[in-house]
Design an enzyme around this catalytic site. Structure first.
Site, mmCIF file in Angstrom:
data_model
loop_
_atom_site.group_PDB
_atom_site.id
_atom_site.type_symbol
_atom_site.label_atom_id
_atom_site.label_comp_id
_atom_site.label_asym_id
_atom_site.label_seq_id
_atom_site.Cartn_x
_atom_site.Cartn_y
_atom_site.Cartn_z
ATOM 1 N N ASN A 1 7.750 13.654 48.556
ATOM 2 C CA ASN A 1 6.538 13.443 49.284
ATOM 3 C C ASN A 1 5.638 12.371 49.003
ATOM 4 O OD1 ASN A 1 4.241 14.189 50.281
ATOM 5 N ND2 ASN A 1 3.416 15.599 48.695
ATOM 6 N N LYS B 1 2.945 11.169 50.091
ATOM 7 C CA LYS B 1 1.620 11.109 49.848
ATOM 8 C C LYS B 1 0.876 9.936 50.716
ATOM 9 C CE LYS B 1 1.797 13.932 45.842
ATOM 10 N NZ LYS B 1 1.232 14.345 44.627
ATOM 11 N N HIS C 1 -0.225 21.654 51.104
ATOM 12 C CA HIS C 1 -0.125 21.162 49.913
ATOM 13 C C HIS C 1 -1.389 21.217 49.242
ATOM 14 C CE1 HIS C 1 0.370 17.987 46.776
ATOM 15 N NE2 HIS C 1 1.591 18.053 46.850
ATOM 16 N N GLU D 1 -3.389 19.271 47.440
ATOM 17 C CA GLU D 1 -4.160 18.214 47.634
ATOM 18 C C GLU D 1 -4.985 18.442 49.085
ATOM 19 O OE1 GLU D 1 -1.367 15.290 44.731
ATOM 20 O OE2 GLU D 1 -1.537 14.806 47.238
ATOM 21 N N GLU E 1 4.228 24.878 43.735
ATOM 22 C CA GLU E 1 3.727 23.551 42.899
ATOM 23 C C GLU E 1 2.562 24.142 42.293
ATOM 24 O OE1 GLU E 1 4.777 19.732 45.332
ATOM 25 O OE2 GLU E 1 2.845 20.261 45.921
ATOM 26 N N GLY F 1 1.441 15.435 39.170
ATOM 27 C CA GLY F 1 0.940 13.974 38.973
ATOM 28 C C GLY F 1 0.258 14.026 37.518
ATOM 29 N N SER G 1 5.925 17.298 38.949
ATOM 30 C CA SER G 1 6.354 16.103 37.951
ATOM 31 C C SER G 1 7.610 16.345 37.495
ATOM 32 C CB SER G 1 5.493 16.488 36.387
ATOM 33 O OG SER G 1 4.221 15.983 36.747
#
Length: 251
Positions: free
Chosen positions: A9, A11, A95, A97, A167, A173, A213
């Site tokens: 991914n 991003k 996701h 985010e 996730e 991250g 991660s």
């Protein structure tokens, strides 16, 4: 037997030129991974170039988001059919985010997923809890809410085009990773939920990825868990050599 699915991914990283250069370097490194599905979710601007560069390889290309309508006055959005036209075979939906920064809800994820499947795309539906939610003992409740409502109204046939990605938000991250045992625990919860919703056969056939991660140093241990069927990878998927090591975790 569920076929593992390792998916990058990207991003908001990589220009067209950078995306093409990545594939040109990575394609020979992952060509031998015939028993693993390989994918890259990329920014919309790079999708067509990326898909063209990936033709004839085992690398699938996908979008990072889509709208639920086929067209309309939705400035800045991209329709599922547009992704297909660019050469995409899958799309990432929900996701953390997107939920955190752009107001995605279970309801919008549900509509997007249905629209994507109607256009022939495979959907990677994301779920996961924040650190506060985990520390408050709400992990199961949050993940159940994301999955149950994100898949509301789906048929068993539609579920054949669904991949779930667990996730934990606190591991994205941050360098922190859920232990393999923590990942397995939540993946087992998700599979039990899918069995309740769609029956045991669908639950056993549905792939559940782990994301947060994941890197070459820990991927083999994570993938060894019985209910972990792949990985949705951010930073470690941005370099061809690192991505190849993830894809070739069995080697």
């Amino acid at each position: 037997m569920r076929k593992p699915f390792i998916c990058g991914n990207w991003k908001m990283y990589k220009t067209n030129a950078e995306a093409v250069a990545f594939v040109n370097e990575a394609k020979s490194l992952v060509a031998g991974a015939t028993d693993v599905d390989v994918g890259i979710g990329a920014p919309a601007t790079a999708l067509k170039s990326l898909a063209d560069a990936a033709k004839g390889t085992n690398i699938m290309v996908g979008g990072e988001n889509c709208h639920w309508e086929k067209e309309g006055a939705f400035t800045g959005e991209i329709a599922p059919g547009m992704l297909v036209e660019c050469g995409c075979s899958f799309v990432i939906i929900g996701h953390s985010e997107r939920r955190q920064y752009f107001g995605e809800t279970n309801e919008t994820c549900n509509k997007k997923a249905k629209a994507a499947i109607a256009n022939g795309l495979t959907v990677i539906l994301c779920c996961g809890e924040t650190l506060d939610e985990r520390e408050a003992g709400k992990t199961t409740a949050v993940v159940t809410d994301h999955v149950k409502n994100g898949l509301a109204g789906f048929t068993p046939e539609e579920m054949k085009k669904i991949v779930i990605a667990y996730e934990p938000v606190w591991a994205i991250g941050t360098g922190k990773t859920a232990t393999p045992e923590q990942a397995q625990e939540v993946h087992a919860v998700i599979r039990t939920l899918l069995a309740d919703m769609f029956g045991k056969d669908i639950a056993e056939a549905t792939r559940i990825q782990y994301g947060g991660s994941v890197k070459p140093e820990n991927v083999k241990e994570i993938m060894a868990q019985p209910d972990v069927d792949g990985a949705l990878v951010g930073g470690a998927a941005l370099k061809p050599d690192s991505f190849a090591k993830l894809v070739n975790f069995k080697a």
